[in-house]
Design a protein around this motif. Structure first.
Motif, PDB file in Angstrom:
ATOM      1  N   ASP A 197       0.998  -0.967  -0.103  1.00 55.77           N
ATOM      2  CA  ASP A 197      -0.106   0.035  -0.194  1.00 55.77           C
ATOM      3  C   ASP A 197       0.898   1.153   0.144  1.00 55.77           C
ATOM      4  O   ASP A 197       1.685   1.604   1.136  1.00 55.77           O
ATOM      5  CB  ASP A 197      -1.164   0.044   1.028  1.00 55.77           C
ATOM      6  CG  ASP A 197      -1.733   1.129   1.309  1.00 55.77           C
ATOM      7  OD1 ASP A 197      -2.969   1.300   0.670  1.00 55.77           O
ATOM      8  OD2 ASP A 197      -1.587   2.731   2.514  1.00 55.77           O
ATOM      9  N   THR A 205      -2.059  -1.416  -3.386  1.00 57.84           N
ATOM     10  CA  THR A 205      -3.716  -0.088  -2.643  1.00 57.84           C
ATOM     11  C   THR A 205      -2.840   1.069  -2.853  1.00 57.84           C
ATOM     12  O   THR A 205      -1.201   1.171  -2.772  1.00 57.84           O
ATOM     13  CB  THR A 205      -4.328  -0.322  -2.027  1.00 57.84           C
ATOM     14  OG1 THR A 205      -3.407  -0.675  -0.548  1.00 57.84           O
ATOM     15  CG2 THR A 205      -5.085  -2.114  -2.198  1.00 57.84           C
ATOM     16  N   ALA A 228      -6.065   3.853 -10.619  1.00 61.21           N
ATOM     17  CA  ALA A 228      -7.462   3.066 -11.107  1.00 61.21           C
ATOM     18  C   ALA A 228      -6.908   1.482 -12.204  1.00 61.21           C
ATOM     19  O   ALA A 228      -7.015   0.173 -11.125  1.00 61.21           O
ATOM     20  CB  ALA A 228      -8.553   2.768 -11.377  1.00 61.21           C
ATOM     21  N   ASP A 270      -5.642  -2.392  -6.500  1.00 60.53           N
ATOM     22  CA  ASP A 270      -6.767  -3.460  -6.418  1.00 60.53           C
ATOM     23  C   ASP A 270      -7.576  -2.664  -5.483  1.00 60.53           C
ATOM     24  O   ASP A 270      -9.130  -2.789  -6.333  1.00 60.53           O
ATOM     25  CB  ASP A 270      -6.336  -4.324  -5.689  1.00 60.53           C
ATOM     26  CG  ASP A 270      -5.115  -5.376  -6.237  1.00 60.53           C
ATOM     27  OD1 ASP A 270      -5.951  -6.578  -6.654  1.00 60.53           O
ATOM     28  OD2 ASP A 270      -3.893  -5.168  -6.372  1.00 60.53           O
ATOM     29  N   TRP A 271      -7.391  -1.454  -5.023  1.00 61.70           N
ATOM     30  CA  TRP A 271      -8.663  -0.599  -4.577  1.00 61.70           C
ATOM     31  C   TRP A 271      -7.875   0.535  -4.081  1.00 61.70           C
ATOM     32  O   TRP A 271      -6.900   0.727  -3.891  1.00 61.70           O
ATOM     33  CB  TRP A 271      -9.667  -1.606  -3.072  1.00 61.70           C
ATOM     34  CG  TRP A 271      -8.845  -1.763  -2.251  1.00 61.70           C
ATOM     35  CD1 TRP A 271      -8.426  -1.377  -0.567  1.00 61.70           C
ATOM     36  CD2 TRP A 271      -7.429  -2.791  -1.835  1.00 61.70           C
ATOM     37  NE1 TRP A 271      -7.503  -1.992   0.407  1.00 61.70           N
ATOM     38  CE2 TRP A 271      -7.770  -2.901  -0.264  1.00 61.70           C
ATOM     39  CE3 TRP A 271      -7.442  -4.569  -2.202  1.00 61.70           C
ATOM     40  CZ2 TRP A 271      -6.364  -4.274   0.284  1.00 61.70           C
ATOM     41  CZ3 TRP A 271      -7.092  -5.645  -1.497  1.00 61.70           C
ATOM     42  CH2 TRP A 271      -6.863  -5.136  -0.665  1.00 61.70           C
ATOM     43  N   ILE A 272      -8.934   1.486  -3.537  1.00 54.14           N
ATOM     44  CA  ILE A 272      -8.357   2.808  -2.931  1.00 54.14           C
ATOM     45  C   ILE A 272      -8.664   3.025  -1.919  1.00 54.14           C
ATOM     46  O   ILE A 272      -9.658   2.849  -1.047  1.00 54.14           O
ATOM     47  CB  ILE A 272      -8.958   3.455  -4.144  1.00 54.14           C
ATOM     48  CG1 ILE A 272      -8.468   3.757  -5.262  1.00 54.14           C
ATOM     49  CG2 ILE A 272      -7.916   5.267  -3.422  1.00 54.14           C
ATOM     50  CD1 ILE A 272      -8.574   4.285  -6.589  1.00 54.14           C
ATOM     51  N   ASN A 273      -7.976   3.574  -1.008  1.00 52.27           N
ATOM     52  CA  ASN A 273      -8.197   3.957   0.517  1.00 52.27           C
ATOM     53  C   ASN A 273      -8.343   4.879   1.107  1.00 52.27           C
ATOM     54  O   ASN A 273      -7.427   5.833   0.938  1.00 52.27           O
ATOM     55  CB  ASN A 273      -7.675   3.251   1.456  1.00 52.27           C
ATOM     56  CG  ASN A 273      -7.109   1.716   1.496  1.00 52.27           C
ATOM     57  OD1 ASN A 273      -8.479   0.520   1.619  1.00 52.27           O
ATOM     58  ND2 ASN A 273      -6.082   1.382   1.382  1.00 52.27           N
ATOM     59  N   ASN A 317     -16.310   0.967  -8.095  1.00 54.09           N
ATOM     60  CA  ASN A 317     -16.422  -0.800  -6.876  1.00 54.09           C
ATOM     61  C   ASN A 317     -14.690  -1.189  -6.535  1.00 54.09           C
ATOM     62  O   ASN A 317     -14.007  -1.998  -5.790  1.00 54.09           O
ATOM     63  CB  ASN A 317     -16.658  -2.268  -7.942  1.00 54.09           C
ATOM     64  CG  ASN A 317     -15.543  -2.089  -9.271  1.00 54.09           C
ATOM     65  OD1 ASN A 317     -15.199  -1.343  -9.411  1.00 54.09           O
ATOM     66  ND2 ASN A 317     -15.946  -3.343 -10.035  1.00 54.09           N
ATOM     67  N   LYS A 318     -13.427  -0.216  -6.002  1.00 50.76           N
ATOM     68  CA  LYS A 318     -12.503   0.368  -5.955  1.00 50.76           C
ATOM     69  C   LYS A 318     -12.401   0.874  -4.783  1.00 50.76           C
ATOM     70  O   LYS A 318     -11.073   1.157  -3.988  1.00 50.76           O
ATOM     71  CB  LYS A 318     -11.517   0.715  -7.221  1.00 50.76           C
ATOM     72  CG  LYS A 318     -11.548  -1.460  -7.955  1.00 50.76           C
ATOM     73  CD  LYS A 318      -9.912  -0.510  -8.859  1.00 50.76           C
ATOM     74  CE  LYS A 318      -9.583  -1.850 -10.184  1.00 50.76           C
ATOM     75  NZ  LYS A 318      -8.812  -1.821 -10.759  1.00 50.76           N
ATOM     76  N   LEU A 319     -13.358   1.852  -4.445  1.00 48.09           N
ATOM     77  CA  LEU A 319     -13.492   2.796  -3.878  1.00 48.09           C
ATOM     78  C   LEU A 319     -14.291   2.355  -2.091  1.00 48.09           C
ATOM     79  O   LEU A 319     -14.606   1.506  -1.863  1.00 48.09           O
ATOM     80  CB  LEU A 319     -13.981   3.850  -4.184  1.00 48.09           C
ATOM     81  CG  LEU A 319     -13.597   4.852  -5.637  1.00 48.09           C
ATOM     82  CD1 LEU A 319     -15.060   5.742  -5.484  1.00 48.09           C
ATOM     83  CD2 LEU A 319     -12.065   4.965  -5.478  1.00 48.09           C
ATOM     84  N   VAL A 320     -12.635   3.019  -1.122  1.00 50.24           N
ATOM     85  CA  VAL A 320     -13.265   1.978   0.391  1.00 50.24           C
ATOM     86  C   VAL A 320     -12.725   3.877   1.153  1.00 50.24           C
ATOM     87  O   VAL A 320     -12.213   3.927   0.950  1.00 50.24           O
ATOM     88  CB  VAL A 320     -11.823   1.521   0.804  1.00 50.24           C
ATOM     89  CG1 VAL A 320     -12.246   0.429   1.543  1.00 50.24           C
ATOM     90  CG2 VAL A 320     -11.580  -0.374  -0.655  1.00 50.24           C
TER      91      VAL A 320
END
Length: 253
Positions: free
Chosen positions: A97, A146, A165, A169-172, A239-242
């Motif tokens: 990350d 990430t 993006a 895998d995802w974005i914190n 769908n990648k936003l956390v």
């Protein structure tokens, strides 16, 4: 920490073990719970000083990524007091990350900053994804990548998260710390979902040095709704936003 809180109370460190401390505990945690995934986060509020310089050229980006993968994914640790060595921390971490605070915007106060940090960040993430995938092709594993993302409008204006993006895998989203004790004149919400037009700092003050957007202050955009909509407008996939939730409060005196 008391012995009863250890991952394995019977797991005592031997004199010739190659690992000790946090890394060893994380490896023991994975042995006990094989489905768990550990990530190493690099940077942060006080450790983002050299990101701008390290991401400035292709050669430096390659060097930084290779070093991070060598240490944290391959687990090749320096030898200290007989511990460490090649592969000593292999399989402790499943991904990386990046917490750069912040591209093209000064954070802690001593960071290197450049106008082209936003594009260099994209190139850095592309290099991380490339080298992680190359390693994964030899190990049969998928290594996650990430970022931790500052959600202030002034930070988001300098980058294009949609372009990042594809590598992630995802974005914190750091949807917190919108207000805090650094403001010595007023209290306010630190992780609110929506703009509050009644907040004392919502309107542009007109003071020299203040950033204004019409009659709105910069801080009026420091809320999750405004920040999330800015990300979506940049093409960041939902769908990648956390969403980040602070398990702490902020105080004023």
């Amino acid at each position: 920490r008391t012995p009863s809180r250890r991952v394995d109370p019977a797991d005592t460190i031997k004199w010739d073990d190659k690992m000790a401390g946090n890394f060893r505990e994380l490896k023991a945690l994975k042995a006990k719970y094989p489905k768990i995934k550990n990530m190493i986060s690099l940077g942060g509020w006080t450790w983002s000083k050299w990101f701008s310089n390290a991401a400035a050229t292709d050669a430096l980006r390659k060097q930084l990524v290779k070093s991070c993968i060598d240490i944290y994914i391959k687990g090749n640790l320096p030898v200290v007091d007989g511990r460490g060595g090649p592969g000593a921390a292999a399989d402790v971490f499943d991904g990386i990350d990046i917490d750069w605070e912040f591209p093209s915007v000064q954070g802690f106060g001593y960071n290197t900053v450049a106008a082209n940090d936003g594009e260099n960040y994209r190139l850095l993430l592309a290099e991380f994804r490339k080298q992680l995938d190359e390693l994964g092709a030899t190990t049969g594993k998928r290594y996650a990548l990430t970022i931790a993302l500052g959600m202030g409008k002034d930070k988001l204006d300098k980058i294009n998260v949609g372009s990042y993006a594809p590598y992630l895998d995802w974005i914190n989203m750091m949807t917190y710390d919108y207000n805090g004790g650094w403001d010595l004149t007023q209290t306010n919400f630190q992780s609110h979902l929506y703009r509050d037009p009644a907040a004392p700092n919502d309107k542009c003050s007109g003071k020299a040095g203040d950033t204004c957007y019409g009659d709105r202050s910069l801080v009026s955009f420091y809320n999750t709704d405004d920040a999330l909509n800015q990300l979506l407008s940049q093409g960041a996939p939902a769908n990648k936003l956390v969403l980040g939730l602070p398990f702490y409060g902020r105080g004023w005196t």
